[in-house]
Design a protein around this motif. Structure first.
Motif, PDB file in Angstrom:
ATOM      1  N   GLY A   1      47.146  35.328  43.184  1.00 44.20           N
ATOM      2  CA  GLY A   1      46.235  34.617  44.076  1.00 44.20           C
ATOM      3  C   GLY A   1      44.936  34.282  43.365  1.00 44.20           C
ATOM      4  N   ALA A   2      44.037  33.676  44.098  1.00 39.88           N
ATOM      5  CA  ALA A   2      42.733  33.288  43.550  1.00 39.88           C
ATOM      6  C   ALA A   2      41.939  34.527  43.156  1.00 39.88           C
ATOM      7  CB  ALA A   2      41.958  32.482  44.586  1.00 39.88           C
ATOM      8  N   CYS A   3      41.056  34.351  42.206  1.00 41.34           N
ATOM      9  CA  CYS A   3      40.168  35.439  41.781  1.00 41.34           C
ATOM     10  C   CYS A   3      39.255  35.808  42.948  1.00 41.34           C
ATOM     11  CB  CYS A   3      39.349  34.981  40.568  1.00 41.34           C
ATOM     12  SG  CYS A   3      38.463  36.318  39.736  1.00 41.34           S
ATOM     13  N   SER A   4      39.008  37.088  43.138  1.00 44.78           N
ATOM     14  CA  SER A   4      38.198  37.553  44.269  1.00 44.78           C
ATOM     15  C   SER A   4      36.725  37.170  44.133  1.00 44.78           C
ATOM     16  CB  SER A   4      38.317  39.072  44.414  1.00 44.78           C
ATOM     17  OG  SER A   4      37.812  39.720  43.252  1.00 44.78           O
ATOM     18  N   GLU A   5      36.297  36.788  42.935  1.00 43.58           N
ATOM     19  CA  GLU A   5      34.905  36.399  42.707  1.00 43.58           C
ATOM     20  C   GLU A   5      34.857  34.979  42.174  1.00 43.58           C
ATOM     21  OE1 GLU A   5      32.390  38.363  43.591  1.00 43.58           O
ATOM     22  OE2 GLU A   5      33.801  39.920  44.168  1.00 43.58           O
ATOM     23  N   THR A   6      33.901  34.181  42.661  1.00 44.71           N
ATOM     24  CA  THR A   6      33.759  32.815  42.146  1.00 44.71           C
ATOM     25  C   THR A   6      33.026  32.797  40.819  1.00 44.71           C
ATOM     26  OG1 THR A   6      31.743  32.517  43.450  1.00 44.71           O
ATOM     27  CG2 THR A   6      33.820  31.745  44.429  1.00 44.71           C
ATOM     28  N   CYS A   7      32.264  33.840  40.544  1.00 39.47           N
ATOM     29  CA  CYS A   7      31.634  33.955  39.234  1.00 39.47           C
ATOM     30  C   CYS A   7      31.646  35.425  38.838  1.00 39.47           C
ATOM     31  CB  CYS A   7      30.217  33.392  39.235  1.00 39.47           C
ATOM     32  SG  CYS A   7      28.994  34.366  40.123  1.00 39.47           S
ATOM     33  N   GLY A   8      31.697  35.665  37.550  1.00 34.98           N
ATOM     34  CA  GLY A   8      31.767  37.035  37.070  1.00 34.98           C
ATOM     35  C   GLY A   8      33.180  37.574  37.178  1.00 34.98           C
ATOM     36  N   GLN A   9      33.323  38.877  37.062  1.00 33.05           N
ATOM     37  CA  GLN A   9      34.631  39.514  37.032  1.00 33.05           C
ATOM     38  C   GLN A   9      35.102  39.890  38.431  1.00 33.05           C
ATOM     39  OE1 GLN A   9      35.405  43.511  35.152  1.00 33.05           O
ATOM     40  NE2 GLN A   9      36.117  42.149  33.523  1.00 33.05           N
TER      41      GLN A   9
ATOM     42  N   TYR B   1      52.306  39.660  44.751  1.00 32.84           N
ATOM     43  CA  TYR B   1      53.146  40.503  45.587  1.00 32.84           C
ATOM     44  C   TYR B   1      54.610  40.378  45.177  1.00 32.84           C
ATOM     45  CZ  TYR B   1      48.939  40.743  48.330  1.00 32.84           C
ATOM     46  OH  TYR B   1      47.644  40.946  48.721  1.00 32.84           O
ATOM     47  N   CYS B   2      55.326  41.466  45.348  1.00 29.11           N
ATOM     48  CA  CYS B   2      56.746  41.505  45.033  1.00 29.11           C
ATOM     49  C   CYS B   2      57.535  40.922  46.193  1.00 29.11           C
ATOM     50  CB  CYS B   2      57.188  42.940  44.773  1.00 29.11           C
ATOM     51  SG  CYS B   2      58.946  43.051  44.368  1.00 29.11           S
ATOM     52  N   THR B   3      58.475  40.028  45.865  1.00 29.61           N
ATOM     53  CA  THR B   3      59.342  39.455  46.897  1.00 29.61           C
ATOM     54  C   THR B   3      60.791  39.901  46.700  1.00 29.61           C
ATOM     55  OG1 THR B   3      59.685  37.455  45.574  1.00 29.61           O
ATOM     56  CG2 THR B   3      57.871  37.438  47.177  1.00 29.61           C
ATOM     57  N   GLY B   4      61.009  40.752  45.713  1.00 26.05           N
ATOM     58  CA  GLY B   4      62.343  41.275  45.440  1.00 26.05           C
ATOM     59  C   GLY B   4      62.309  42.791  45.502  1.00 26.05           C
ATOM     60  N   GLN B   5      63.104  43.414  44.676  1.00 24.50           N
ATOM     61  CA  GLN B   5      63.133  44.870  44.612  1.00 24.50           C
ATOM     62  C   GLN B   5      62.260  45.305  43.446  1.00 24.50           C
ATOM     63  OE1 GLN B   5      67.213  46.061  44.332  1.00 24.50           O
ATOM     64  NE2 GLN B   5      67.704  45.363  46.395  1.00 24.50           N
ATOM     65  N   CYS B   6      61.124  45.879  43.765  1.00 30.06           N
ATOM     66  CA  CYS B   6      60.155  46.268  42.740  1.00 30.06           C
ATOM     67  C   CYS B   6      59.766  47.726  42.934  1.00 30.06           C
ATOM     68  CB  CYS B   6      58.897  45.415  42.837  1.00 30.06           C
ATOM     69  SG  CYS B   6      59.197  43.648  42.750  1.00 30.06           S
ATOM     70  N   ILE B   7      59.249  48.295  41.898  1.00 28.38           N
ATOM     71  CA  ILE B   7      58.737  49.656  41.979  1.00 28.38           C
ATOM     72  C   ILE B   7      57.518  49.690  42.889  1.00 28.38           C
ATOM     73  CG2 ILE B   7      57.732  51.560  40.668  1.00 28.38           C
ATOM     74  CD1 ILE B   7      59.371  50.518  38.254  1.00 28.38           C
ATOM     75  N   HIS B   8      56.676  48.658  42.808  1.00 29.43           N
ATOM     76  CA  HIS B   8      55.445  48.582  43.602  1.00 29.43           C
ATOM     77  C   HIS B   8      55.442  47.282  44.394  1.00 29.43           C
ATOM     78  CE1 HIS B   8      53.992  51.983  41.341  1.00 29.43           C
ATOM     79  NE2 HIS B   8      54.385  51.370  40.244  1.00 29.43           N
ATOM     80  N   ASP B   9      54.779  47.296  45.550  1.00 28.69           N
ATOM     81  CA  ASP B   9      54.736  46.126  46.413  1.00 28.69           C
ATOM     82  C   ASP B   9      53.825  45.032  45.881  1.00 28.69           C
ATOM     83  OD1 ASP B   9      56.453  47.363  48.177  1.00 28.69           O
ATOM     84  OD2 ASP B   9      54.825  48.179  49.404  1.00 28.69           O
ATOM     85  N   TYR B  10      52.822  45.417  45.100  1.00 30.31           N
ATOM     86  CA  TYR B  10      51.883  44.431  44.580  1.00 30.31           C
ATOM     87  C   TYR B  10      51.294  44.928  43.268  1.00 30.31           C
ATOM     88  CZ  TYR B  10      48.301  47.487  46.619  1.00 30.31           C
ATOM     89  OH  TYR B  10      47.514  48.566  46.939  1.00 30.31           O
ATOM     90  N   GLU B  11      50.708  43.983  42.525  1.00 32.80           N
ATOM     91  CA  GLU B  11      50.018  44.289  41.277  1.00 32.80           C
ATOM     92  C   GLU B  11      48.650  43.628  41.315  1.00 32.80           C
ATOM     93  OE1 GLU B  11      53.542  44.666  37.960  1.00 32.80           O
ATOM     94  OE2 GLU B  11      52.555  42.730  38.191  1.00 32.80           O
ATOM     95  N   ILE B  12      47.712  44.263  40.671  1.00 29.69           N
ATOM     96  CA  ILE B  12      46.344  43.764  40.608  1.00 29.69           C
ATOM     97  C   ILE B  12      45.974  43.609  39.143  1.00 29.69           C
ATOM     98  CG2 ILE B  12      43.935  44.263  41.140  1.00 29.69           C
ATOM     99  CD1 ILE B  12      44.981  46.069  43.420  1.00 29.69           C
ATOM    100  N   ARG B  13      45.303  42.500  38.817  1.00 26.91           N
ATOM    101  CA  ARG B  13      44.790  42.329  37.461  1.00 26.91           C
ATOM    102  C   ARG B  13      43.362  41.811  37.524  1.00 26.91           C
ATOM    103  NH1 ARG B  13      47.908  37.011  34.961  1.00 26.91           N
ATOM    104  NH2 ARG B  13      46.923  35.485  36.346  1.00 26.91           N
ATOM    105  N   VAL B  14      42.642  42.037  36.467  1.00 25.66           N
ATOM    106  CA  VAL B  14      41.256  41.585  36.375  1.00 25.66           C
ATOM    107  C   VAL B  14      41.245  40.106  36.027  1.00 25.66           C
ATOM    108  CG1 VAL B  14      39.108  41.860  35.077  1.00 25.66           C
ATOM    109  CG2 VAL B  14      40.424  43.863  35.738  1.00 25.66           C
ATOM    110  N   CYS B  15      40.313  39.365  36.611  1.00 26.62           N
ATOM    111  CA  CYS B  15      40.146  37.945  36.308  1.00 26.62           C
ATOM    112  C   CYS B  15      38.664  37.644  36.157  1.00 26.62           C
ATOM    113  CB  CYS B  15      40.754  37.080  37.414  1.00 26.62           C
ATOM    114  SG  CYS B  15      40.098  37.452  39.059  1.00 26.62           S
ATOM    115  N   ASP B  16      38.387  36.594  35.459  1.00 22.81           N
ATOM    116  CA  ASP B  16      37.001  36.166  35.273  1.00 22.81           C
ATOM    117  C   ASP B  16      36.811  34.812  35.920  1.00 22.81           C
ATOM    118  OD1 ASP B  16      35.928  38.319  33.771  1.00 22.81           O
ATOM    119  OD2 ASP B  16      37.026  37.612  32.025  1.00 22.81           O
ATOM    120  N   GLY B  17      35.821  34.735  36.820  1.00 22.80           N
ATOM    121  CA  GLY B  17      35.443  33.456  37.395  1.00 22.80           C
ATOM    122  C   GLY B  17      34.492  32.758  36.434  1.00 22.80           C
ATOM    123  N   GLN B  18      33.852  31.710  36.883  1.00 22.77           N
ATOM    124  CA  GLN B  18      32.877  31.019  36.052  1.00 22.77           C
ATOM    125  C   GLN B  18      31.694  31.940  35.799  1.00 22.77           C
ATOM    126  OE1 GLN B  18      31.812  27.483  38.155  1.00 22.77           O
ATOM    127  NE2 GLN B  18      33.824  26.580  37.965  1.00 22.77           N
TER     128      GLN B  18
END
Length: 139
Positions: free
Chosen positions: A46-54, A60-77
């Protein structure tokens, strides 16, 4: 590819930094046995949670996964930084050695310097004050 497990995201700078996950990393494509999981299917991040900065992004998993979702760091402007005045310089010498003159001092908009579309400083960068000495001798 490794990511922080849900609920273990901390302030870190790389989406593959297991140390900052508190040694709680996940590999979204492997089961606990270490075999590749070909049934795992994931949405796009999905979209980065911040419009600027980190910020963070979630998928989200739509199949058979160990975890329901994954989170990663993103950088906005880069975030806009509004300027702030630095300290005043010392007063200059008086412009006259007798009678009335002026002295001045200056300051620079560099504390912080405006960046990435931030506003400059408001107000004057020069301060002037009159200075008076004994009356000048007549010629």
């Amino acid at each position: 590819m490794e990511y922080c497990c849900p609920g273990h995201l901390s302030n870190h700078h790389h989406n593959h930094d297991c140390h900052s996950c508190g040694s709680n990393c996940c590999d979204s494509h492997q089961h606990d046995s270490g075999h590749t999981d070909h049934t795992a299917q994931w949405t796009d991040y999905g979209a980065c949670s911040e419009t600027c900065g980190q910020g963070t992004q979630t998928r989200y998993c739509t199949g058979q996964c160990i975890h329901d979702y994954e989170i990663r760091v993103c950088d906005g402007q880069k975030c806009a930084v509004n300027g702030g005045w630095g300290t005043w310089s010392t007063w200059s010498s008086c412009s006259a050695s007798c009678g009335t003159g002026n002295k001045h001092r200056t300051r620079v908009c560099d504390n912080p310097k405006p960046q990435h579309g931030g506003h400059g400083c408001h107000g004057n960068n020069i301060d002037t004050e009159s200075c008076a000495f004994n009356q000048c001798p007549s010629e």
